[in-house]
Structure formats: C-alpha cells, structure tokens
Design a protein around this motif. Structure first.
Motif, PDB file in Angstrom:
ATOM      1  N   HIS A  58       0.918  -1.067  -0.027  1.00  0.00           N
ATOM      2  CA  HIS A  58       0.000  -0.050   0.000  1.00  0.00           C
ATOM      3  C   HIS A  58       0.742   1.188   0.044  1.00  0.00           C
ATOM      4  CE1 HIS A  58      -3.356   2.651   1.205  1.00  0.00           C
ATOM      5  NE2 HIS A  58      -2.541   3.000   1.953  1.00  0.00           N
ATOM      6  N   HIS A  62       1.566   4.461  -2.981  1.00  0.00           N
ATOM      7  CA  HIS A  62       1.709   5.629  -2.636  1.00  0.00           C
ATOM      8  C   HIS A  62       2.803   6.443  -3.201  1.00  0.00           C
ATOM      9  CE1 HIS A  62      -1.947   6.616  -0.231  1.00  0.00           C
ATOM     10  NE2 HIS A  62      -1.570   5.637   0.660  1.00  0.00           N
ATOM     11  N   CYS A  85       0.168   9.686   6.415  1.00  0.00           N
ATOM     12  CA  CYS A  85      -0.806   8.964   6.600  1.00  0.00           C
ATOM     13  C   CYS A  85      -2.024   8.947   6.713  1.00  0.00           C
ATOM     14  CB  CYS A  85      -0.067   7.755   7.861  1.00  0.00           C
ATOM     15  SG  CYS A  85      -0.205   8.497   9.432  1.00  0.00           S
ATOM     16  N   TYR A  86      -2.888   8.220   6.411  1.00  0.00           N
ATOM     17  CA  TYR A  86      -4.742   8.616   6.628  1.00  0.00           C
ATOM     18  C   TYR A  86      -5.196   7.479   7.057  1.00  0.00           C
ATOM     19  CZ  TYR A  86      -2.955  12.385   3.679  1.00  0.00           C
ATOM     20  OH  TYR A  86      -2.213  13.448   2.910  1.00  0.00           O
ATOM     21  N   ARG A  88      -9.248   5.253   7.212  1.00  0.00           N
ATOM     22  CA  ARG A  88     -10.431   5.092   6.727  1.00  0.00           C
ATOM     23  C   ARG A  88     -11.426   5.942   7.413  1.00  0.00           C
ATOM     24  NH1 ARG A  88      -9.278  -0.507   6.393  1.00  0.00           N
ATOM     25  NH2 ARG A  88      -7.936  -0.754   4.908  1.00  0.00           N
ATOM     26  N   THR A  97      -7.387  12.858  -1.504  1.00  0.00           N
ATOM     27  CA  THR A  97      -6.869  11.796  -0.431  1.00  0.00           C
ATOM     28  C   THR A  97      -7.564  10.380  -0.653  1.00  0.00           C
ATOM     29  OG1 THR A  97      -6.158  13.617   0.653  1.00  0.00           O
ATOM     30  CG2 THR A  97      -6.371  11.339   1.921  1.00  0.00           C
ATOM     31  N   ARG A  98      -8.937  10.473  -0.800  1.00  0.00           N
ATOM     32  CA  ARG A  98      -9.819   9.228  -0.949  1.00  0.00           C
ATOM     33  C   ARG A  98      -9.245   8.669  -2.156  1.00  0.00           C
ATOM     34  NH1 ARG A  98     -13.553   7.064  -3.509  1.00  0.00           N
ATOM     35  NH2 ARG A  98     -13.780   8.714  -4.866  1.00  0.00           N
ATOM     36  N   GLU A 101      -5.925   6.843  -1.625  1.00  0.00           N
ATOM     37  CA  GLU A 101      -6.182   5.697  -0.921  1.00  0.00           C
ATOM     38  C   GLU A 101      -6.555   4.439  -1.500  1.00  0.00           C
ATOM     39  OE1 GLU A 101      -4.926   5.250   2.580  1.00  0.00           O
ATOM     40  OE2 GLU A 101      -3.934   6.907   1.810  1.00  0.00           O
ATOM     41  N   ASN A 105      -4.826   0.952  -2.241  1.00  0.00           N
ATOM     42  CA  ASN A 105      -5.273  -0.296  -1.989  1.00  0.00           C
ATOM     43  C   ASN A 105      -5.509  -1.241  -3.152  1.00  0.00           C
ATOM     44  OD1 ASN A 105      -5.562   0.361   0.812  1.00  0.00           O
ATOM     45  ND2 ASN A 105      -7.481   0.855   0.523  1.00  0.00           N
TER      46      ASN A 105
END
Length: 167
Positions: A58, A62, A85-86, A88, A97-98, A101, A105
């Motif tokens: 993951h 990024h 780092c984020y 959920r 950002t969504r 992510e 994934n």
C-alpha cells in the motif's frame, strides 16, 4: 525486496501516533524515501499473515502513484521529515486523498494477489480451504475475500459461506 531494492525505499519500524479509535499500520515519508511501519502493532504484524505485506504494498503504491504520476496528485517532497498517513475512519478526508487511498489499496491488492493467479486457482478448493489458501498466498482472510469478490468470482452462496468465517 521490491520496496528496498527496486524502488530504493527504506523500511523502518517506529511508533506512529494514532487518533483515538483508529489503527494506523504504516506511513510514507517521501522526502526521506522511507516507509514507516507502526511498531505499536508489531505483535499483530507478527501474529497474522498478510498485514505487513499489504501495508508495504500500500505504501509502495503511494510512492508509485503519488510520487511518480503527477496526475494522481503529488506529495510535498520539500518538507523534511513529513510523513503521510491517513485512516479510513476520518470524516475530513478530501477527494484527492480518498482517490490516493483507493488507488493504493487497488495496486497493493494486485501486487500481492495478481488477478491471473487468483483466476487460475480452483475456486471450490480455495473456498473449502480458505484459511490455508490465504496463509499459503501470504494474505489476510479479508484481503482474499475482497479479491475474490472484486474479480466477480463469488456468488451469494459463497459470500454466505465466508460469512460463517466472519468475513
């Protein structure tokens, strides 16, 4: 080896602060070319198959998407020691950002469970030996279930069967 040797990223174990009620497994420090795994969860990483590999994949995603593909949005390399780092559960996550992510994934899932490998497997045997298959492939039960579902390999009966495993 891919993370360190192919991409030249350092992997470190350090504590990562977590907002209350969240679990942060890893983070990327792009200006340092570093992936940080949260040593607060070392016991979980050591006790379960899959989370460490998925977290590394993951964070590598990024690096690939956000550092090398400017259309995905770029990370700020001018801020020393900045770690990204984020989680959920955050309600304040913005659309960029969504997207980051989601893409991270998806790429992580493709890296650790290539579509061809999963499609070539005998689905009945995978389902009958679900835990052993996940362990053999080095992934978590959840990652395997999501991959099978994403590829359209599960029907409602299969989902119900996996539901008995808590998935």
């Amino acid at each position: 080896m891919i993370v360190e040797h192919t991409y030249g990223l350092e992997i470190l174990w350090e504590p990562i602060d977590e907002p209350p009620g969240t679990k942060v497994l890893g983070a990327l420090a792009p200006s340092l070319k570093r992936i940080v795994l949260n040593d607060r969860h070392l016991a979980m990483f050591e006790g379960f198959v899959g989370p460490e590999r998925f977290t590394l994949a993951h964070e590598l995603a990024h690096w690939i998407y956000d550092a090398e593909m400017s259309g995905q949005g770029t990370l700020d390399f001018d801020t020393p020691d900045q770690t990204f780092c984020y989680w959920r559960e955050s309600d304040s996550i913005d659309e960029t950002t969504r997207l980051r992510e989601l893409n991270a994934n998806k790429l992580a899932a493709h890296l650790i469970l290539p579509d061809d490998l999963v499609r070539a497997a005998n689905l009945d045997q995978v389902l009958a030996n679900f835990r052993d298959t996940a362990r053999h492939w080095g992934v978590s039960l959840t990652t395997l279930r999501i991959k099978l579902d994403t590829l359209g390999l599960l029907d409602s009966g299969d989902r119900q069967q996996l539901g008995t495993l808590g998935l």
